[in-house]
Design a protein around this motif. Structure first.
Motif, PDB file in Angstrom:
ATOM      1  N   UNK A 117     -18.008 -40.053 -44.023  1.00  0.00           N
ATOM      2  CA  UNK A 117     -19.234 -40.832 -44.195  1.00  0.00           C
ATOM      3  C   UNK A 117     -20.034 -40.944 -42.900  1.00  0.00           C
ATOM      4  N   UNK A 118     -19.490 -40.396 -41.813  1.00  0.00           N
ATOM      5  CA  UNK A 118     -20.167 -40.498 -40.532  1.00  0.00           C
ATOM      6  C   UNK A 118     -19.924 -41.816 -39.823  1.00  0.00           C
ATOM      7  N   UNK A 120     -17.836 -43.052 -37.593  1.00  0.00           N
ATOM      8  CA  UNK A 120     -16.845 -42.529 -36.662  1.00  0.00           C
ATOM      9  C   UNK A 120     -15.985 -43.611 -36.015  1.00  0.00           C
ATOM     10  N   UNK A 121     -16.577 -44.748 -35.648  1.00  0.00           N
ATOM     11  CA  UNK A 121     -15.781 -45.804 -35.008  1.00  0.00           C
ATOM     12  C   UNK A 121     -14.650 -46.253 -35.926  1.00  0.00           C
ATOM     13  N   UNK A 122     -14.981 -46.491 -37.177  1.00  0.00           N
ATOM     14  CA  UNK A 122     -13.959 -46.908 -38.132  1.00  0.00           C
ATOM     15  C   UNK A 122     -12.952 -45.787 -38.373  1.00  0.00           C
ATOM     16  N   UNK A 123     -13.439 -44.548 -38.423  1.00  0.00           N
ATOM     17  CA  UNK A 123     -12.547 -43.402 -38.607  1.00  0.00           C
ATOM     18  C   UNK A 123     -11.553 -43.281 -37.468  1.00  0.00           C
ATOM     19  N   UNK A 124     -12.043 -43.415 -36.249  1.00  0.00           N
ATOM     20  CA  UNK A 124     -11.146 -43.334 -35.088  1.00  0.00           C
ATOM     21  C   UNK A 124     -10.158 -44.489 -35.095  1.00  0.00           C
ATOM     22  N   UNK A 125     -10.643 -45.688 -35.437  1.00  0.00           N
ATOM     23  CA  UNK A 125      -9.748 -46.851 -35.460  1.00  0.00           C
ATOM     24  C   UNK A 125      -8.589 -46.643 -36.436  1.00  0.00           C
ATOM     25  N   UNK A 126      -8.907 -46.163 -37.645  1.00  0.00           N
ATOM     26  CA  UNK A 126      -7.831 -45.948 -38.621  1.00  0.00           C
ATOM     27  C   UNK A 126      -6.943 -44.768 -38.235  1.00  0.00           C
ATOM     28  N   UNK A 127      -7.509 -43.746 -37.601  1.00  0.00           N
ATOM     29  CA  UNK A 127      -6.681 -42.626 -37.122  1.00  0.00           C
ATOM     30  C   UNK A 127      -5.728 -43.109 -36.037  1.00  0.00           C
ATOM     31  N   UNK A 128      -6.240 -43.933 -35.120  1.00  0.00           N
ATOM     32  CA  UNK A 128      -5.384 -44.511 -34.071  1.00  0.00           C
ATOM     33  C   UNK A 128      -4.303 -45.409 -34.682  1.00  0.00           C
ATOM     34  N   UNK A 129      -4.707 -46.254 -35.646  1.00  0.00           N
ATOM     35  CA  UNK A 129      -3.731 -47.132 -36.310  1.00  0.00           C
ATOM     36  C   UNK A 129      -2.653 -46.316 -37.019  1.00  0.00           C
ATOM     37  N   UNK A 130      -3.071 -45.239 -37.681  1.00  0.00           N
ATOM     38  CA  UNK A 130      -2.105 -44.390 -38.390  1.00  0.00           C
ATOM     39  C   UNK A 130      -1.125 -43.765 -37.406  1.00  0.00           C
ATOM     40  N   UNK A 150      -3.156 -34.705 -34.626  1.00  0.00           N
ATOM     41  CA  UNK A 150      -4.258 -33.810 -34.962  1.00  0.00           C
ATOM     42  C   UNK A 150      -5.426 -34.601 -35.557  1.00  0.00           C
ATOM     43  N   UNK A 151      -5.126 -35.573 -36.404  1.00  0.00           N
ATOM     44  CA  UNK A 151      -6.178 -36.405 -37.000  1.00  0.00           C
ATOM     45  C   UNK A 151      -6.974 -37.166 -35.956  1.00  0.00           C
ATOM     46  N   UNK A 152      -6.273 -37.732 -34.971  1.00  0.00           N
ATOM     47  CA  UNK A 152      -6.969 -38.448 -33.898  1.00  0.00           C
ATOM     48  C   UNK A 152      -7.810 -37.461 -33.084  1.00  0.00           C
ATOM     49  N   UNK A 153      -7.243 -36.297 -32.798  1.00  0.00           N
ATOM     50  CA  UNK A 153      -7.974 -35.277 -32.037  1.00  0.00           C
ATOM     51  C   UNK A 153      -9.259 -34.878 -32.757  1.00  0.00           C
ATOM     52  N   UNK A 154      -9.173 -34.682 -34.056  1.00  0.00           N
ATOM     53  CA  UNK A 154     -10.355 -34.301 -34.838  1.00  0.00           C
ATOM     54  C   UNK A 154     -11.437 -35.379 -34.775  1.00  0.00           C
ATOM     55  N   UNK A 155     -11.039 -36.629 -34.882  1.00  0.00           N
ATOM     56  CA  UNK A 155     -12.019 -37.723 -34.798  1.00  0.00           C
ATOM     57  C   UNK A 155     -12.738 -37.696 -33.451  1.00  0.00           C
ATOM     58  N   UNK A 156     -11.967 -37.572 -32.380  1.00  0.00           N
ATOM     59  CA  UNK A 156     -12.581 -37.554 -31.047  1.00  0.00           C
ATOM     60  C   UNK A 156     -13.474 -36.321 -30.863  1.00  0.00           C
ATOM     61  N   UNK A 157     -13.030 -35.176 -31.378  1.00  0.00           N
ATOM     62  CA  UNK A 157     -13.836 -33.961 -31.254  1.00  0.00           C
ATOM     63  C   UNK A 157     -15.181 -34.129 -31.958  1.00  0.00           C
ATOM     64  N   UNK A 158     -15.133 -34.725 -33.138  1.00  0.00           N
ATOM     65  CA  UNK A 158     -16.362 -34.877 -33.915  1.00  0.00           C
ATOM     66  C   UNK A 158     -17.341 -35.871 -33.295  1.00  0.00           C
ATOM     67  N   UNK A 159     -16.841 -36.736 -32.398  1.00  0.00           N
ATOM     68  CA  UNK A 159     -17.748 -37.654 -31.708  1.00  0.00           C
ATOM     69  C   UNK A 159     -18.201 -37.089 -30.370  1.00  0.00           C
TER      70      UNK A 159
END
Length: 193
Positions: A117-118, A120-130, A150-159
């Motif tokens: 959904x774009x 990103x802050x929430x996406x990174x937070x849940x990736x970090x929590x996971x 890998x999920x956390x890396x992808x979030x950071x890459x996309x930002x």
């Protein structure tokens, strides 16, 4: 084959759970064939049956909801995917012990929905929590930790936070390198990214 099995199960009075399982398996098959519309139709029927049969906190329902959320995500129905993913996490928090790895999986799915959904802050937070949750729920070096990294890396890459993403990609590659065959698709994907 599944349709024949479904008709047999319905005609011979099997339990609703048996029918729901067959419908869910049929949905999995349609999904794997790439027919997302038929998969969604079958998953929705399976979820409806699960809701009638079980209480709202049942793990089988959370699995069916998670499957449906993946289909919604793949078909671009992002709001529905996010809503169901939240419901899955709520059920799993109620039904599972706090250290259970399936909680991390539900958090990761929420991360994917937010990123799609774009948000990103929430996406990174849940990736970090996971990742944090999986790190306590699984032994060091467990292959699943590589997927959370890998999920956390992808979030950071996309930002655009490439330095942070490289760190997580490297950690994921280290784990995958120890546990997966050299020609594994997962390992190739991490190396590519």
């Amino acid at each position: 084959m599944f349709l024949e099995e479904l008709h047999f199960v319905e005609q011979h009075g099997f339990l609703q759970q048996d029918i729901s399982t067959v419908i869910n398996n049929l949905a999995v098959t349609y999904y794997q064939w790439g027919n997302i519309a038929l998969a969604i139709d079958k998953y929705e029927k399976s979820v409806s049956m699960e809701k009638r049969q079980f209480n709202v906190n049942h793990m089988d329902l959370s699995i069916a909801l998670g499957n449906l959320a993946c289909c919604y995500l793949d078909s671009g129905q992002l709001d529905q995917a996010l809503c169901l993913s939240k419901e899955v996490l709520t059920i799993r928090k109620r039904e599972l012990p706090p250290s259970h790895p399936l909680l991390a999986h539900a958090m990761r799915c929420l991360s994917v929905c937010y990123v799609a959904q774009g948000r990103m802050e929430e996406g990174i937070q849940f990736a970090d929590d996971a990742l944090r949750h999986a790190s306590t729920a699984l032994p060091d070096g467990h292959p699943y930790l590589g997927f959370y990294l890998y999920g956390v890396a992808e979030c950071h890459r996309q930002t655009g936070a490439f330095d942070e993403s490289v760190e997580f990609y490297e950690r994921a590659m280290d784990i995958f390198g120890h546990h997966l065959p050299r020609h594994s698709t997962a390992l190739a994907t991490v190396k590519r990214d």
